[in-house]
Design a protein around this motif. Structure first.
Motif, PDB file in Angstrom:
ATOM      1  N   PHE B 450       0.815  -1.215   0.000  1.00 42.35           N
ATOM      2  CA  PHE B 450       0.000   0.000   0.000  1.00 42.35           C
ATOM      3  C   PHE B 450       0.849   1.265   0.000  1.00 42.35           C
ATOM      4  CE2 PHE B 450      -2.224   3.542   1.849  1.00 42.35           C
ATOM      5  CZ  PHE B 450      -3.313   3.623   0.995  1.00 42.35           C
ATOM      6  N   PRO B 451       1.898   1.356   0.835  1.00 43.67           N
ATOM      7  CA  PRO B 451       2.677   2.606   0.870  1.00 43.67           C
ATOM      8  C   PRO B 451       3.279   2.991  -0.482  1.00 43.67           C
ATOM      9  CG  PRO B 451       3.237   1.229   2.735  1.00 43.67           C
ATOM     10  CD  PRO B 451       2.380   0.395   1.838  1.00 43.67           C
ATOM     11  N   MET B 452       3.403   2.040  -1.388  1.00 41.76           N
ATOM     12  CA  MET B 452       3.973   2.383  -2.695  1.00 41.76           C
ATOM     13  C   MET B 452       3.068   3.332  -3.475  1.00 41.76           C
ATOM     14  SD  MET B 452       5.510  -1.272  -3.800  1.00 41.76           S
ATOM     15  CE  MET B 452       6.863  -2.000  -2.881  1.00 41.76           C
ATOM     16  N   HIS B 453       1.762   3.295  -3.190  1.00 44.90           N
ATOM     17  CA  HIS B 453       0.851   4.183  -3.921  1.00 44.90           C
ATOM     18  C   HIS B 453       1.070   5.651  -3.552  1.00 44.90           C
ATOM     19  CE1 HIS B 453      -1.006   0.190  -4.275  1.00 44.90           C
ATOM     20  NE2 HIS B 453      -1.426   0.608  -5.447  1.00 44.90           N
ATOM     21  N   PRO B 454       1.018   6.011  -2.235  1.00 48.62           N
ATOM     22  CA  PRO B 454       1.338   7.419  -1.922  1.00 48.62           C
ATOM     23  C   PRO B 454       2.747   7.796  -2.371  1.00 48.62           C
ATOM     24  CG  PRO B 454       1.050   6.093   0.080  1.00 48.62           C
ATOM     25  CD  PRO B 454       0.543   5.289  -1.054  1.00 48.62           C
ATOM     26  N   LEU B 455       3.705   6.868  -2.265  1.00 53.52           N
ATOM     27  CA  LEU B 455       5.065   7.194  -2.702  1.00 53.52           C
ATOM     28  C   LEU B 455       5.088   7.560  -4.183  1.00 53.52           C
ATOM     29  CD1 LEU B 455       7.353   4.517  -1.023  1.00 53.52           C
ATOM     30  CD2 LEU B 455       7.403   6.988  -0.697  1.00 53.52           C
ATOM     31  N   GLY B 456       4.345   6.776  -4.979  1.00 55.52           N
ATOM     32  CA  GLY B 456       4.322   7.035  -6.417  1.00 55.52           C
ATOM     33  C   GLY B 456       3.656   8.368  -6.721  1.00 55.52           C
ATOM     34  N   LEU B 457       2.554   8.646  -6.015  1.00 60.91           N
ATOM     35  CA  LEU B 457       1.865   9.917  -6.266  1.00 60.91           C
ATOM     36  C   LEU B 457       2.747  11.092  -5.855  1.00 60.91           C
ATOM     37  CD1 LEU B 457      -1.754   8.965  -5.171  1.00 60.91           C
ATOM     38  CD2 LEU B 457      -0.873   9.259  -7.487  1.00 60.91           C
ATOM     39  N   MET B 458       3.604  10.859  -4.836  1.00 64.40           N
ATOM     40  CA  MET B 458       4.528  11.928  -4.430  1.00 64.40           C
ATOM     41  C   MET B 458       5.670  12.064  -5.426  1.00 64.40           C
ATOM     42  SD  MET B 458       4.644  10.841  -0.444  1.00 64.40           S
ATOM     43  CE  MET B 458       6.000  11.824   0.149  1.00 64.40           C
ATOM     44  N   GLY B 459       5.876  11.041  -6.267  1.00 66.27           N
ATOM     45  CA  GLY B 459       6.883  11.167  -7.317  1.00 66.27           C
ATOM     46  C   GLY B 459       8.147  10.365  -7.100  1.00 66.27           C
ATOM     47  N   MET B 460       8.104   9.351  -6.212  1.00 71.78           N
ATOM     48  CA  MET B 460       9.320   8.559  -6.036  1.00 71.78           C
ATOM     49  C   MET B 460       9.493   7.609  -7.214  1.00 71.78           C
ATOM     50  SD  MET B 460      10.578   6.034  -3.013  1.00 71.78           S
ATOM     51  CE  MET B 460      11.879   4.846  -3.339  1.00 71.78           C
ATOM     52  N   PRO B 461      10.605   7.735  -7.956  1.00 69.00           N
ATOM     53  CA  PRO B 461      10.800   6.848  -9.111  1.00 69.00           C
ATOM     54  C   PRO B 461      11.133   5.428  -8.661  1.00 69.00           C
ATOM     55  CG  PRO B 461      12.702   8.248  -8.819  1.00 69.00           C
ATOM     56  CD  PRO B 461      11.702   8.684  -7.789  1.00 69.00           C
ATOM     57  N   ARG B 462      10.785   4.451  -9.519  1.00 73.28           N
ATOM     58  CA  ARG B 462      11.148   3.077  -9.223  1.00 73.28           C
ATOM     59  C   ARG B 462      12.599   2.844  -9.642  1.00 73.28           C
ATOM     60  NH1 ARG B 462       7.689  -0.159 -13.832  1.00 73.28           N
ATOM     61  NH2 ARG B 462       8.489  -1.980 -12.746  1.00 73.28           N
ATOM     62  N   ARG B 463      13.138   1.701  -9.252  1.00 72.11           N
ATOM     63  CA  ARG B 463      14.467   1.277  -9.682  1.00 72.11           C
ATOM     64  C   ARG B 463      15.580   2.226  -9.256  1.00 72.11           C
ATOM     65  NH1 ARG B 463      12.530  -0.961 -15.613  1.00 72.11           N
ATOM     66  NH2 ARG B 463      11.530  -2.781 -14.761  1.00 72.11           N
ATOM     67  N   VAL B 464      15.454   2.794  -8.050  1.00 74.61           N
ATOM     68  CA  VAL B 464      16.547   3.612  -7.515  1.00 74.61           C
ATOM     69  C   VAL B 464      16.890   3.056  -6.143  1.00 74.61           C
ATOM     70  CG1 VAL B 464      16.032   5.734  -8.748  1.00 74.61           C
ATOM     71  CG2 VAL B 464      14.867   5.245  -6.602  1.00 74.61           C
ATOM     72  N   SER B 465      18.172   3.150  -5.775  1.00 75.41           N
ATOM     73  CA  SER B 465      18.559   2.606  -4.479  1.00 75.41           C
ATOM     74  C   SER B 465      18.673   3.708  -3.429  1.00 75.41           C
ATOM     75  CB  SER B 465      19.887   1.856  -4.596  1.00 75.41           C
ATOM     76  OG  SER B 465      20.876   2.709  -5.101  1.00 75.41           O
ATOM     77  N   SER B 466      18.631   4.971  -3.853  1.00 79.00           N
ATOM     78  CA  SER B 466      18.628   6.056  -2.874  1.00 79.00           C
ATOM     79  C   SER B 466      17.520   7.025  -3.259  1.00 79.00           C
ATOM     80  CB  SER B 466      19.979   6.786  -2.870  1.00 79.00           C
ATOM     81  OG  SER B 466      20.232   7.318  -4.153  1.00 79.00           O
ATOM     82  N   TYR B 467      17.006   7.753  -2.263  1.00 78.77           N
ATOM     83  CA  TYR B 467      15.862   8.630  -2.562  1.00 78.77           C
ATOM     84  C   TYR B 467      15.880   9.813  -1.607  1.00 78.77           C
ATOM     85  CZ  TYR B 467      14.048   5.708   1.235  1.00 78.77           C
ATOM     86  OH  TYR B 467      13.895   5.027   2.408  1.00 78.77           O
ATOM     87  N   ASP B 468      15.028  10.780  -1.907  1.00 81.09           N
ATOM     88  CA  ASP B 468      14.917  11.982  -1.096  1.00 81.09           C
ATOM     89  C   ASP B 468      14.340  11.616   0.278  1.00 81.09           C
ATOM     90  OD1 ASP B 468      14.801  15.172  -1.779  1.00 81.09           O
ATOM     91  OD2 ASP B 468      13.407  14.567  -0.175  1.00 81.09           O
TER      92      ASP B 468
END
Lengths: 200, 563
Positions: B450-468
């Motif tokens: 479930f948390p992947m949905h809000p993350l995606g709407l916030m703009g977190m790209p897939r296939r990255v090992s580091s993030y904001d």
């Protein structure tokens, strides 16, 4: 068989089993052919897309494909469909030698086609790495050539089987399947000829 | 020679277990042609690779629990998600479904075996072969394929070390072998369903699972050759240096995307359709009601086959396709909601007012249905071009996909394994462990995906090992969910092994279910009914109607009770 009768009685006889399975084989083979045709469809559509969107289709120094000699070999391959049908006709009438003769003739015609293909490949002045055109040409003709070769091998297998005693007593599904495959390979070649040689 | 072969075949035909018969664990490691042995071989192999793929996933989630790339190297991370996706699809979910097909289809339609038993065994044994090839790519110089499970060129055509045998080439080889294995299986399943049904079992009396398996395998037959064709061209580009997809030689990288998605979108219907079949089998049993709208549920499967073949471009909305294509494929994609909606409403109507029996299998089926509806809603959102352009390549897509594949499909597979476990092993499973497995799985799935949905709407790209750091909150929850899912496998495997070894003996029909497979002893003998196949006289799911399914049903049931 050394099994006691009561146990053996419950078992279906191997003969009836084999006949039933052979029947399914034809169904399975037709399903497989339909599936196989999609690979060619994929290659054809890929070829069409690449050709239609290409800025420069032919590699530098290549004028186009010579189509007269390939047309001759096309005629040989397509008429082998007729000889295969004749062979089947003889088989259905029980004339096993007529079947063998025309079956062998069809194999020979397939081999002549492959020979023509080899001659053409050797005479061309572009290779498989000469841009999208070369890639497509060699992939399509090579993949089809593999099918012709498989067809010839399948026919050789059926020819060899025809020398087994009483093999064709109850009709032979393998012959029907092989001839279907051969017709399939021919139809694919006609489409391929139109796409590669006629469409320029 | 003939005498030994005769005795062997006699023992194989006799009901299990026979003293001295090859009815031991060794047959699962042999080239056995019995569909029920092959089915269990498929499922066991798939569960092994579920552990491998799951381990990779947990390493990734371990990396993502902090914003910095601190656990594994970035290039290793690329290999991890590529291999995770490839393993889970080609070595877990497809094999596990083929395992169910092998166990269920012949028993459900009253066939002694599959149409081509040797082909069946060969198709199975290709799975460990390409499994080993794929695993071996961890050991080659340069590591495994790292361009994502799509292997889009030009990224996938990079071969920086210049070795002939590299991770990407092994990946393509493994996928091609997987395709050959699946086509061999599909020819077998379709032929079996078309030609080997029990007398009286018309297509309209066939259990829904067989309808959905038939539909799924039809997709395999139409779609897989296209992917194989596309993969052959990719291999040529990579190894020989052709220019199908290389722009510098006049090739078109987007062409590969068409080939890939022409199969790989329908592939999700190959996965979900049999699970729809499992839902349609289980809900009537545990609600004690006939399946609502049988002809519509069956027909909707075929409609899904047709539509699934004309939706693939929705994966390519941002790939520079013309606007008319975007519009057309948006419409076809949304149309899929109609046949799937028919099925969902049919299941709800089946459950409505039923006497629900909430054992482990039913809980997994209900949980799977719940997750599927959620995934269906986000699926419609993704089908909309403006939304898709916005969330493309973000975690929203990852979340949607995992809700389908784990939340719905894998939970449906669990439901099927529990439901038919007594039938094919002859032992009851432990309800307590099963319910613990369900609880952990359902909570773990929700926390993980479930948390992947809000993350995606916030703009977190897939296939990255580091993030904001602003994405950290939801990522921590997702990682905890992933570890919980890892833990959830423990009661599952414990249950399978211990109940098979020492669980209570299962009767022939522990759930009072209606179907030909429940008229066989548990476990069914090799060759099932042999030539004593009962004649089917009514449609499936006659719960509460009192109609017998087959002729002489009373006598068969009495004989089973005595045995």
């Amino acid at each position: 068989m050394t099994i006691s009768p009561p146990l053996d009685a419950a078992a279906p006889s191997p003969e009836s089993h084999e006949a039933a399975h052979a029947n399914y084989s034809l169904t399975g083979f037709i399903i497989f052919l339909c599936s196989e045709s999609v690979i060619f469809l994929a290659f054809f559509s890929g070829y069409a897309v690449l050709k239609l969107s290409a800025l420069q289709w032919l590699p530098p120094g290549v004028e186009g494909l010579e189509w007269r000699t390939p047309l001759l070999y096309t005629v040989v391959l397509v008429s082998s469909s007729g000889t295969v049908a004749l062979a089947e006709h003889f088989l259905s009438k029980g004339q096993i030698w007529g079947f063998r003769a025309f079956w062998l003739l069809s194999m020979a015609m397939g081999a002549v086609f492959l020979y023509g293909q080899a001659i053409e490949w050797r005479s061309l002045d572009f290779g498989i790495t000469s841009g999208s055109f070369g890639s497509c040409f060699y992939l399509l003709t090579g993949f089809h050539g593999l099918h012709v070769l498989s067809g010839i091998l399948l026919m050789a297998l059926m020819l060899q089987r025809s020398f087994r005693p009483a093999n064709y007593a109850a009709g032979e599904q393998g012959v029907i399947a092989t001839s279907l495959f051969w017709h399939f390979v021919d139809v694919i070649w006609v489409l391929l000829f139109l796409l590669l040689y006629a469409w320029s | 020679m003939t005498s030994t072969a005769g005795v062997e075949s006699r023992i194989l035909r006799a009901p299990h277990p026979v003293p001295g018969a090859p009815d031991n664990w060794k047959r699962f490691f042999s080239f056995n042609t019995d569909a029920k042995v092959i089915g269990i071989q498929y499922i066991a192999t798939a569960l092994f690779f579920l552990l491998v793929g799951g381990l990779l996933a947990m390493i990734m989630r371990g990396e993502l629990i902090t914003p910095e790339a601190d656990l594994v190297d970035r290039t290793v991370y690329n290999g991890l998600y590529t291999m995770h996706g490839t393993i889970m699809l080609f070595l877990f979910i497809f094999p596990v479904l083929n395992g169910l097909n092998n166990l269920l289809i012949p028993c459900m339609i009253g066939a002694p075996d599959m149409a081509f038993p040797k082909l069946n065994a060969a198709a199975f044994w290709l799975v460990p072969v390409f499994g080993v090839i794929l695993m071996a790519s961890f050991l080659v110089p340069g590591g495994p394929a790292s361009s994502g499970w799509w292997s889009y060129p030009p990224v996938s055509l990079q071969n920086p070390l210049g070795h002939l045998i590299n991770g990407e080439a092994l990946w393509i080889l493994a996928v091609a072998l997987s395709g050959i294995s699946s086509i061999m299986g599909a020819v077998n399943f379709v032929t079996t369903i078309l030609r080997m049904r029990a007398p009286g079992m018309t297509l309209t009396r066939m259990p829904i699972f067989c309808w959905t398996a038939f539909s799924a395998q039809t997709i395999q037959l139409i779609g897989l050759p296209a992917l194989t064709g596309g993969a052959v061209m990719l291999l040529f580009d990579l190894v020989v240096g052709t220019s199908f997809y290389r722009p510098e030689g006049g090739g078109d990288p987007v062409l590969y995307q068409h080939f890939f998605w022409f199969y790989s979108h329908p592939a999700v219907y190959v996965i979900i359709l049999p699970v729809f079949g499992v839902f349609s089998e289980l809900f009537p049993v545990y609600a004690r009601k006939p399946l609502f709208g049988y002809p519509f549920v069956a027909g909707a499967s075929l409609v899904i086959v047709g539509l699934s073949l004309i939706v693939w471009v929705h994966h390519m909305f941002p790939s520079g396709v013309p606007q008319w294509m975007r519009d057309a494929f948006m419409v076809t994609t949304m149309l899929i909601a109609v046949p799937t909606g028919i099925k969902v409403f049919a299941w709800l109507a089946t459950l409505w007012g039923g006497k629900l029996r909430l054992n482990t299998a039913m809980l997994f089926a209900l949980g799977g249905l719940f997750n599927f509806v959620f995934a269906g809603v986000t699926g419609i959102m993704l089908a909309t071009v403006p939304v898709d352009i916005h969330v493309n390549n973000t975690y929203f897509v990852v979340g949607h996909f995992h809700y389908v594949i784990y939340g719905a499909a894998t939970m449906g597979v669990y439901a099927a394994i529990y439901h038919w476990f007594p039938k094919f092993t002859g032992h009851m499973y432990y309800e307590g462990l099963g319910k613990l497995h369900f609880l952990l799985t359902f909570i773990g799935t929700s926390l993980n995906f479930f948390p992947m949905h809000p993350l995606g709407l916030m703009g977190m790209p897939r296939r990255v090992s580091s993030y904001d750091p602003e994405f950290a909150f939801w990522n921590v929850i997702a990682s905890l969910g992933a570890f919980l899912l890892g833990v959830s496998i423990i009661p599952f495997l414990l249950n399978l092994v211990s109940s098979w070894v020492r669980g209570a003996k299962a009767p022939a029909n522990p759930w009072n279910a209606i179907g030909l497979e429940w008229l066989l002893p548990s476990p069914p003998p090799a060759e099932n009914f042999e030539e004593h196949v009962p004649t089917v006289i009514s449609g499936p799911y006659g719960y509460g109607t009192g109609r017998p399914l087959v002729e002489h049903q009373d006598e068969i049931e009495r004989a089973l009770l005595q045995a």
